[in-house]
Each structure stands twice: as structure tokens, then as C-alpha cells.
Design an enzyme around this catalytic site. Structure first.
Site, PDB file in Angstrom:
ATOM      1  CB  CYS A   2      -0.860   0.032   1.242  1.00 25.30           C
ATOM      2  SG  CYS A   2      -1.807  -1.459   1.480  1.00 25.30           S
ATOM      3  NE  ARG A  27       4.489   1.770  -1.088  1.00 25.91           N
ATOM      4  CZ  ARG A  27       5.277   1.783  -0.029  1.00 25.91           C
ATOM      5  NH1 ARG A  27       6.350   2.499  -0.034  1.00 25.91           N
ATOM      6  NH2 ARG A  27       4.989   1.077   1.044  1.00 25.91           N
ATOM      7  CD1 TRP A  74       0.015  -5.215  -3.797  1.00 27.30           C
ATOM      8  CD2 TRP A  74       0.164  -6.316  -1.858  1.00 27.30           C
ATOM      9  NE1 TRP A  74       0.652  -6.416  -4.038  1.00 27.30           N
ATOM     10  CE2 TRP A  74       0.762  -7.108  -2.871  1.00 27.30           C
ATOM     11  CE3 TRP A  74       0.147  -6.818  -0.553  1.00 27.30           C
ATOM     12  CZ2 TRP A  74       1.316  -8.352  -2.617  1.00 27.30           C
ATOM     13  CZ3 TRP A  74       0.708  -8.050  -0.312  1.00 27.30           C
ATOM     14  CH2 TRP A  74       1.282  -8.807  -1.345  1.00 27.30           C
ATOM     15  CG  ASN A 100       0.409   2.120   3.725  1.00 26.69           C
ATOM     16  OD1 ASN A 100      -0.664   2.127   3.139  1.00 26.69           O
ATOM     17  ND2 ASN A 100       1.514   2.630   3.227  1.00 26.69           N
ATOM     18  N   GLY A 101      -0.323  -1.288   6.478  1.00 25.60           N
ATOM     19  CA  GLY A 101       0.052  -2.220   7.545  1.00 25.60           C
ATOM     20  C   GLY A 101      -1.073  -3.196   7.820  1.00 25.60           C
ATOM     21  CD  GLU A 487      19.275 -10.035  -8.529  1.00 28.31           C
ATOM     22  OE1 GLU A 487      18.806 -10.725  -7.618  1.00 28.31           O
ATOM     23  OE2 GLU A 487      18.725  -8.993  -8.936  1.00 28.31           O
ATOM     24  CE  LYS A 491      15.710  -8.341 -10.760  1.00 25.76           C
ATOM     25  NZ  LYS A 491      16.353  -8.177  -9.494  1.00 25.76           N
ATOM     26  CD  GLU A 494      11.942  -9.478  -9.105  1.00 26.44           C
ATOM     27  OE1 GLU A 494      11.405  -8.764  -8.259  1.00 26.44           O
ATOM     28  OE2 GLU A 494      13.102  -9.258  -9.523  1.00 26.44           O
ATOM     29  CG  HIS A 510      25.249 -34.155  -7.469  1.00 24.36           C
ATOM     30  ND1 HIS A 510      25.805 -35.317  -6.997  1.00 24.36           N
ATOM     31  CD2 HIS A 510      26.288 -33.341  -7.791  1.00 24.36           C
ATOM     32  CE1 HIS A 510      27.130 -35.206  -7.007  1.00 24.36           C
ATOM     33  NE2 HIS A 510      27.445 -34.004  -7.490  1.00 24.36           N
ATOM     34  CE  LYS A 607      12.267  -0.906  -5.753  1.00 22.35           C
ATOM     35  NZ  LYS A 607      13.169  -1.809  -6.501  1.00 22.35           N
TER      36      LYS A 607
HETATM   37  O1  M6R Z   1      13.830  -3.183  -0.071  1.00 22.30           O
HETATM   38  P1  M6R Z   1      14.532  -4.480   0.120  1.00 22.30           P
HETATM   39  O2  M6R Z   1      15.908  -4.478  -0.434  1.00 22.30           O
HETATM   40  O3  M6R Z   1      14.547  -4.955   1.552  1.00 22.30           O
HETATM   41  O4  M6R Z   1      13.702  -5.546  -0.712  1.00 22.30           O
HETATM   42  C1  M6R Z   1      14.024  -6.902  -0.664  1.00 22.30           C
HETATM   43  C2  M6R Z   1      13.302  -7.656  -1.743  1.00 22.30           C
HETATM   44  O5  M6R Z   1      11.924  -7.548  -1.581  1.00 22.30           O
HETATM   45  C3  M6R Z   1      13.673  -7.160  -3.141  1.00 22.30           C
HETATM   46  O6  M6R Z   1      15.051  -7.220  -3.370  1.00 22.30           O
HETATM   47  C4  M6R Z   1      12.952  -8.006  -4.218  1.00 22.30           C
HETATM   48  O7  M6R Z   1      13.449  -9.299  -4.239  1.00 22.30           O
HETATM   49  C5  M6R Z   1      13.081  -7.316  -5.580  1.00 22.30           C
HETATM   50  N1  M6R Z   1      11.808  -7.241  -6.203  1.00 22.30           N
HETATM   51  C6  M6R Z   1      13.966  -8.029  -6.501  1.00 22.30           C
HETATM   52  O8  M6R Z   1      14.029  -7.466  -7.758  1.00 22.30           O
END
Ligand code: M6R
Length: 612
Positions: A2, A27, A74, A100-101, A487, A491, A494, A510, A607
Site C-alpha cells: 500500500c 509499489r 495492496w 498501511n500495515g 539473481e 530477474k 519477476e 546430482h 516494491k
Molecule cells: O527493499 P529491500 O531491499 O529490503 O527488498 C528486498 C526484496 O523484496 C527485493 O530485493 C525483491 O526481491 C526485488 N523485487 C527483486 O528485484
């Protein structure tokens, strides 16, 4: 997650609120709404879906109120719908709230209010808040200027969970109240106007002067004044902080997407992150007071984070272990916080979070503190929650990262961690100085090397065009190449929604090799000269089974059956992930574009993950 925006001033609030919500779109959210005070009434407009669905509502342009609150939701409690979206009103329509929360005890509070005759229109946890405000306001027989604040104070005492709350009330039409606990909220100070946001970039174009509200603090905003109170309504004085980020850093600035812009910003981000600590061959990190004795006594370093930030930790582990000779364990924050990790005062716990607001990472930090360990936060956001909790904080200089998929934050985090590893190593004097000096000179070359890689992206784009329809892909590497392959795989998942797995090349036999068949795409990262031969043998095993291979390497390898070879500049394997991740970021980006997806706002993702 949110997002919150608020405005009080002399301008029409609606366009400022909608503009702020648009800037918070990254976000992740599923509905949006605003409330303003029009004459003597609170007017709420909200809708399911994008902010555009809200701004297209008929009548919204008639709102002329100069005070208002806004929210992107959200969904957590209750499905995404107009009824569940914020703002929520109390039954008498005298209080409007965005939140939020999560209110953990909302069932109990809802039952209490139902017994008192209150009705509920949504299935959210939030709706208890305006009704509790109404309840406490009416219980209070004292009619003074603090009556509304007392209602807020009493309401907050009932709430269990996390919250950042904005409150409008017809009982005080020229004031807005905000309060927070474990959820981010900042106040932007203007001239005869003030702004509120859950995230600095949303209001960066209006002001650079911010107040950071701490847990359980309440702020009462007028047009020309902001008063701060603790949870018992004792007035407190807070310093105003100026943020360096320019307004343009939260704009696309000519790029098609924020992600592409942020990929291209990496040379600058790393130059600034490294430059702030490494000057004239000397590393200085302001505010860190770790003596040689303290470092020598450490039995372990934990690096704890989520997602991409955790992947940055996995890369940096090698530097700390090689140069400091201290065992390093990298853990996922959501696991660490619940597994009773072995921590004592001889353990240093490092937490990485771009946003500084990730709920699991903050909880993991609090746990280590309670066990007597020193905590160090690495964040991109000055004053973010994690930096306020940690004993020490250091910052990446990536600038605001808007795209959900992290790029420049990751490479800046790796760079900063490696600098930190070298800083410790210099104090510990356990390795030859020349090794550290060589790494220093290599890290200084990285920004220019990224610029070189970014000059020619055609090869990656073309390969992406060939494979974008695939369902599964594999990423392989050894050592830090394996760490960065995790990583690359994240990517791709995602933003392209292609399933992918990352494996240490040596693990192939394995089990995973059973999945390799004709036509499967494999991305192989091979930058470490001492491991490249071993990696090539592994890759030959997938080539013979018909895999299409994209090799990312800095070595002169023979193109034996490989479909594409991306050649990287040479660097130290401890930092080569900063280079090798760039083609993988672009690969994921171009696949997502080929598929016509929303690169910056991938489905189901937010985000900053401010709830568990
Ligand atoms: O804000 P943060 O670095 O704590 O966020 C951690 C993860 O949520 C963040 O890196 C997430 O994996 C990204 N969407 C990756 O691209």
C-alpha cells in the site's frame, strides 16, 4: 504494498494526491482512493484497479478541497474491491482514514464496535480505525483543542500490529493527523503547505525537506505548522532533514521504463557509492566504530536480507571470508527471524535492504539486537526504518529505485559490501595489502566497464527475441558466478514470468541435468579464470543434450556449440557479478518487452514488502 499520500495547503488537493499516487504505482496495488474535505463534508472517491480508474471517476475534477488523504491498496484483508479500498469512513462520516500495515487484533476490535452498534461496510482490518476514532471522540467529555489527538492516542493504544495512518476529520477541518508504528511515513515540509507520503519519491517534486516520524509518534499538520507528539501526547521537537535526491531521479527521463533507466544508471550509482568511501586509495566509512580488537573477536558475520538484497550478500560472502578470515553465513530474513540463530555479542549481523522498510529484515535485525549482537544496516534510503533500528548504518548511493525489479540497488549493494569487507580486512591485517589494493583498483574500474557493456546490448536483445516464448530456463555458475546466477534467475522470473532455476554447475549431475532436453535455454556465467575449465565441461554436458546456451564470460573460451557468447571485461571474481549481472538484467528486460508485459510493475509484486 500500500501507498499513502496526503496534502494540506492552499492548492487544490486532488491533483496533488492523484499525482502522488501515480508516483507510488511502482509499489504495487489493486485499488486507489482519495478523500478531501469539501465545504464541511468529507468526500471519498475510490475505485478498484489502477490510479487512472480513480482519476477518471466522474465528479473527481469538481473536488476543490485543500486538504486530503490518498491511498493505493495492496489487498491483505479482504479481496481487491471498491468497498475494501481506502479511505474508510466511520459510521457518522466524520472521520476518514487511510492505513498501511495490518491490524492484527481487528476481529476483537470489530466485535467490540459491533456490540456498541457500529456497522461495517468492508471486510478490511482498517475500517475499525475510523470507528474507534469516532467512539473515543464521543466518549471524551472534554471539549478542548486536543480532543481529536486524544481520540487518536486512545485508538492507537487499542491497535496491535503495524500501521501508518492518515486521518481527516470534520471536527477539525484544517488539521490532518498522522501516526505510525512499524510502517513507513514521512512528512514533506513546504511553504504554507505540507505533504505526507509513505515514500519519499512520491513528493520529491514538491519538497526536499522531510520529517521522519518514529514509531508511536503522532504528527498534527496544519497549513503552516507541524506539531509532533509522543504516544502520551507530550510535544516533541523533531529535526528537519534535507534529502539530496533530485526530482528527476524519480522520473523516467526519456527512457521507456524505469527499469531500463535504472540499468543505465548503474555506472553513476556505483561511482557514487564507491566514491563516497574510497578516496585516493583510502577507505573511510563514517560512523563505523569497529576496532581491530572487536573484529578479531568476531566468531561469525551474518548477512541477512530478502530477495535481491540477499543475493548481494551471497556475492559479498566471498570477500569477507577471503580477506577477513571470518565465517560468514548469509540468510533469508524470513527464515532467520524464526529459526533461533546462534548469535551472541561476538557476532556481527549485517542487514541489507534497498527500501529499509522490509518487515522481515527489520524483525530479523531486532532479534539480533535482543541477543546482544551489533547490527549494521545497509540501505539506499536515508532515515528508513531499518537504519533507525540498527546500531550502525551505511548507505548505497543508488538514488530512488522505482522499478519493482531491483537493478542498480543490487550492484551498489555488492560494491558497498565489498568496500566494507576491504575496510575490515585493512583493520584485521590478515591478508597481503597488495591483494586489497588490487581489488580497490579493480572496483574503481567497474563503472567504466559497465558503460562498455551497455554500449552494445543488441546481442542480448536478439537472443531474448529467440527464446522469449520458452517456459523454463536454467542459470548455471560456480563460486560468485553461482551467487550472481541466482539473481539472474530471479530477474527473469519477476518480470518475464518464465520459470527458471539457478544451480551451482557442479550440482548438475546430482539431479537437475535430468531436466535438460533438446531446446532448453541455459544461461552460463563463467568469469572466474580458475573455475572456467570446470564450468566449460559442465556446459558441454548440457550442449550435448541439446540445450541452447547463452554464455556470459570474461575468458577466451571456444565457442563449442554455444549459441551466444557475451564477452565481459576482465575483473576480480570477487566483484565480477557486478558486471555479469548486467547482461542478465537486460536479458530479463528484453524478454519481458517481447512478451508485452509491464516491466516496471510485474504482477503480484510490490516494491517494498512492509508486511510479513
Ligand atoms: O527493499 P529491500 O531491499 O529490503 O527488498 C528486498 C526484496 O523484496 C527485493 O530485493 C525483491 O526481491 C526485488 N523485487 C527483486 O528485484
Amino acid at each position: 504494498m500500500c501507498g499513502i499520500v496526503g496534502y494540506i495547503g492552499n492548492k487544490k488537493a486532488m491533483p496533488i494526491l492523484v499525482n502522488g499516487l501515480l508516483r507510488l504505482e511502482y509499489r504495487g496495488y489493486d485499488s486507489a482512493g482519495i478523500a478531501t474535505i469539501e465545504d464541511d463534508k468529507i468526500v471519498v472517491m475510490k475505485n478498484k484497479g489502477r490510479v487512472n480508474n480513480l482519476s477518471n471517476l466522474s465528479g473527481i475534477d469538481k473536488l476543490v478541497g485543500t486538504i486530503g488523504i490518498a491511498h493505493t491498496r495492496w489487498a491483505t484483508h479482504g479481496k481487491p474491491s471498491k468497498e475494501n479500498s481506502h479511505p474508510h469512513l466511520d459510521n457518522s462520516k466524520s472521520f476518514a482514514v487511510v492505513h498501511n500495515g495490518i491490524i492484527e487484533n481487528y476481529h476483537e476490535l470489530k466485535n467490540f464496535l459491533i456490540e456498541k452498534g457500529y456497522e461495517f461496510l468492508s471486510t478490511t482490518d482498517t475500517e475499525v480505525i475510523p470507528n474507534l476514532l469516532h467512539y473515543y471522540f464521543n466518549q471524551d467529555s472534554k471539549n478542548d483543542e486536543k480532543k481529536l489527538l486524544r481520540a487518536v492516542k486512545n485508538t492507537c493504544k487499542d491497535l496491535k500490529g503495524s500501521y501508518a495512518i492518515e486521518i481527516l476529520s470534520t471536527y477539525n477541518k484544517d488539521k490532518m493527523i498522522v501516526v505510525r508504528k512499524d510502517s513507513p511515513l514521512v512528512i514533506g515540509k513546504g511553504l504554507e503547505e505540507n505533504y505526507i507520503s509513505s515514500d519519499i519519491p512520491a513528493i520529491l517534486s514538491y519538497t526536499k525537506d522531510f520529517y521522519l516520524i518514529d514509531d508511536n509518534e503522532i504528527a498534527e499538520l496544519s497549513r503552516d505548522k507541524i506539531k509532533f507528539y509522543d504516544s502520551e501526547l507530550n510535544e516533541i521537537i523533531k529535526p528537519v532533514k534535507s534529502i539530496e535526491w533530485g526530482a528527476l531521479s524519480a522520473e523516467k527521463d526519456g527512457y521507456e521504463d524505469f527499469m531500463l533507466k535504472e540499468i543505465h544508471e548503474q555506472p553513476r550509482a556505483i561511482r557514487e557509492t564507491v566514491g563516497a568511501k574510497l578516496d585516493n586509495g583510502k577507505i573511510e566509512i563514517e560512523g563505523l566504530e569497529f576496532s581491530k580488537e572487536y573484529l578479531e573477536n568476531l566468531n561469525k558475520i551474518y548477512i541477512v536480507a530478502c530477495g535481491t538484497a540477499m543475493h548481494a550478500g551471497l556475492v559479498a560472502k566471498a570477500t569477507f571470508e577471503k580477506f577477513c578470515k571470518i565465517p560468514v553465513e548469509v540468510d533469508i530474513a524470513s527464515e532467520f527471524r524464526y529459526r533461533d540463530p546462534l548469535i551472541d555479542e561476538r557476532t556481527l549481523c549485517i542487514y541489507i535492504s534497498q527500501s529499509g522498510e522490509t518487515a522481515d529484515t527489520i524483525a530479523a535485525l531486532k532479534l539480533a539486537k535482543s541477543k546482544g549482537a551489533k547490527t549494521l544496516a545497509i540501505s539506499n534510503v536515508i532515515g528508513s526504518s531499518i537504519t533507525r533500528e540498527a546500531d550502525y548504518s551505511i548507505y548505497t548511493h543508488a538514488g530512488p529505485e522505482i522499478a519493482v525489479a531491483s537493478t542498480k540497488a543490487y550492484t551498489s549493494q555488492v560494491a558497498l559490501l565489498v568496500i566494507l569487507g576491504m575496510y575490515f580486512a585493512e583493520k584485521l591485517e590478515k591478508v597481503d595489502k597488495s591483494e586489497i589494493n588490487n581489488l580497490k583498483s579493480d572496483i574503481l574500474k567497474i563503472p567504466t566497464q559497465i558503460e562498455e557493456i551497455l554500449k552494445n546490448t543488441k546481442q542480448i536483445q536478439e537472443f531474448a527475441r529467440k527464446v522469449y516464448k520458452e517456459k523454463d530456463m536454467f542459470f548455471l555458475g560456480r563460486g560468485t558466478d553461482y551467487a550472481v546466477s541466482l539473481e539472474g534467475s530471479l530477474k527473469l522470473k519477476e518480470i518475464s514470468y518464465i520459470h527458471s532455476e539457478s544451480y551451482a554447475s557442479g550440482e548438475l549431475k546430482h539431479g537437475p541435468i535430468a531436466l535438460i532436453e533438446n531446446g532448453v535455454t541455459v544461461v552460463a556465467i563463467m568469469t572466474n579464470p580458475s573455475l572456467v575449465e570446470k564450468s566449460i565441461s559442465n556446459i558441454q554436458e548440457v550442449v550435448t543434450r541439446g540445450a541452447k546456451v547463452l554464455a556470459i564470460t570474461s575468458e577466451d573460451i571456444k565457442n563449442d556449440g554455444l549459441n551466444e557468447v557475451i564477452k565481459l571485461p576482465k575483473t576480480n571474481p570477487l566483484i565480477s557479478p557486478i558486471l555479469s549481472v548486467i547482461p542478465m538484467q537486460l536479458f530479463a528486460y528484453y524478454i519481458s518487452k517481447e512478451k508485452g508485459l509491464d516491466v516496471d510493475k510485474p504482477r503480484n509484486l510490490a516494491k517494498s514488502v512492509t508486511v510479513e
